[in-house]
Design a protein around this motif. Structure first.
Motif, short mmCIF file in Angstrom:
data_model
loop_
_atom_site.label_atom_id
_atom_site.label_comp_id
_atom_site.label_asym_id
_atom_site.label_seq_id
_atom_site.Cartn_x
_atom_site.Cartn_y
_atom_site.Cartn_z
N ILE A 254 10.06 -6.74 21.87
CA ILE A 254 10.92 -7.74 21.23
C ILE A 254 12.16 -7.00 20.76
N GLY A 255 13.31 -7.33 21.31
CA GLY A 255 14.58 -6.77 20.85
C GLY A 255 15.13 -7.66 19.76
N PHE A 256 15.12 -7.18 18.51
CA PHE A 256 15.49 -7.99 17.36
C PHE A 256 16.70 -7.35 16.67
N GLY A 257 17.86 -7.97 16.84
CA GLY A 257 19.07 -7.44 16.21
C GLY A 257 20.29 -7.73 17.05
N GLY A 258 21.29 -6.86 16.93
CA GLY A 258 22.48 -6.96 17.76
C GLY A 258 22.24 -6.32 19.11
N GLY A 259 23.35 -5.94 19.77
CA GLY A 259 23.22 -5.38 21.10
C GLY A 259 22.40 -4.11 21.16
N SER A 260 22.48 -3.28 20.12
CA SER A 260 21.80 -1.98 20.16
C SER A 260 20.28 -2.12 20.19
N PRO A 261 19.65 -2.90 19.30
CA PRO A 261 18.19 -3.08 19.43
C PRO A 261 17.77 -3.74 20.74
#
Length: 386
Positions: free
Chosen positions: A92-99
């Motif tokens: 799960i990528g949770f955040g802005g572009g970096s996560p």
């Protein structure tokens, strides 16, 4: 021309969508997600709340909060260790572009191994990879709907573009309420990032009718709402509109391409640690002025969608008005130059030839209406410095 299109299998968009994340993951037959986020979202308590919701949904999540801004090859090692220890079946990528970019990279490396430099453009990456579910908290990168990830090579400071279906999230959960705490600077930078995605998708040599419609709609929405949101971060209508526009722009450029602005932006981020959206904003007016002569009618369409020109304006005039409107937008949003941002002149010009070569090597400038030489890219870097 046949357009090859790729989208997330599942898109949940709207207020409260994040509350359906557990159902989305369960519906995909997954149970052991690794939640990839950063220290900021951990510090606000948002990551812990999401972990609790996933547990309540009957899942067995694990948290990795070691994402860094502009993720590097070095920063991926700790995430891989946590992923393997947890025996994660999804990310799960949770955040802005970096996560989100970190989650995509970890999902590929977990299955295929090797180093990220093995997967950089022009290498194509069809997979396999662990499935990624993207939950954006900023309205800008569009990474929740793209088949790209950007990782900086720690050894060379090259910001590597990696592309292919392996990086396309299987699902995206897009809830504008997650953006309500964004400060004005981040709101501006991510908003210009989304606008750049949409304009470059439309003028790209790889543009197609599917991406065109999404791009123009995103440009129109951003033109009506970005200044409003910068002035009043609690404008709920504008927050919702910008979140949707960012996702539309992401789908557009994922199915078309970005071009010279992004090619030149990545080296600025890698060498000077300037946030991606901000480096795009620094470049956007000058690169557009350089490029309009080769695609006047396309830039004119963008100008009309943005509200900078009318249907009565000829293409040449409308394209000129777009360049002027972008300059005014960056002034209104208080976008700094590299000089006022604190980058030293000697270091900027010393690295300009290296940045120009890295920009060309990324492949993005080849999609631009005017394909530049290294010398022309160096000249553009010189133009924007002060």
């Amino acid at each position: 021309m046949v357009a090859s299109l790729s989208l997330p299998r599942i898109l949940r968009i709207g207020r409260g969508a994040v509350g359906e994340l557990g159902d989305v993951i369960t519906g995909l037959g997954l149970s052991r997600p690794l939640l990839v986020t950063d220290a900021f979202l951990t510090g606000t308590g948002a990551a812990d709340r999401l972990m609790a919701a996933l547990t309540d949904a009957g899942l067995q999540p694990r948290l990795f909060a070691g994402t860094v801004p502009d993720p590097t090859t070095d920063s991926l090692g700790a995430g891989l260790a946590v992923l393997r220890d947890h025996e994660a079946d999804s990310m799960i990528g949770f955040g802005g572009g970096s996560p989100m970019d970190t989650a995509k990279a970890l999902g590929l490396l977990a299955v295929q191994g090797g180093q990220m430099r093995d997967y950089k453009a022009p290498h194509a990456n069809p997979g396999p990879a662990l499935p990624v579910i993207a939950v954006p908290t900023t309205a800008g990168s569009g990474s929740e709907a793209t088949q790209f990830t950007i990782i900086t090579d720690s050894a060379t400071d090259e910001k590597m573009l990696c592309s292919g279906p392996a990086f396309l999230p299987v699902a995206a959960v897009v809830d504008f309420e997650l953006t309500l705490s964004m400060p004005p600077r981040l709101t501006a930078d991510t908003g210009v990032d989304a606008l750049t995605h949409a304009v470059e998708a439309y003028v790209s040599r790889k543009a197609n009718p599917f991406s065109d419609g999404l791009a123009l709609n995103a440009i129109s929405t951003i033109g009506r709402h970005l200044r409003r949101l910068y002035a009043d971060g609690e404008d709920i209508e504008a927050r919702e509109a910008m979140m949707l526009a960012a996702t539309q722009a992401g789908i557009a450029f994922s199915n078309s391409s970005v071009a010279l602005v992004h090619g030149m932006s990545r080296p600025i981020g890698a060498h000077f640690h300037v946030a991606h959206g901000l480096s795009n904003a620094m470049l956007f007016p000058a690169v557009t002025a350089f490029s309009v002569r080769a695609a006047e009618s396309r830039y004119a369409d963008c100008a009309r969608a943005f509200g900078a020109a009318t249907d009565g304006d000829g293409d040449a005039l409308a394209a000129e008005k777009l360049v002027a409107a972008l300059r005014t937008l960056c002034q209104d949003l208080e976008v700094p130059t590299p000089q006022t941002h604190g980058i030293g002149k000697d270091e900027w010009f010393r690295l300009a030839p290296v940045m120009a070569e890295q920009a060309l090597a990324s492949g993005s400038p080849a999609n631009n209406p005017v394909v530049p030489t290294a010398d022309e890219i160096e000249d553009l870097y010189a133009q924007i410095y002060a």
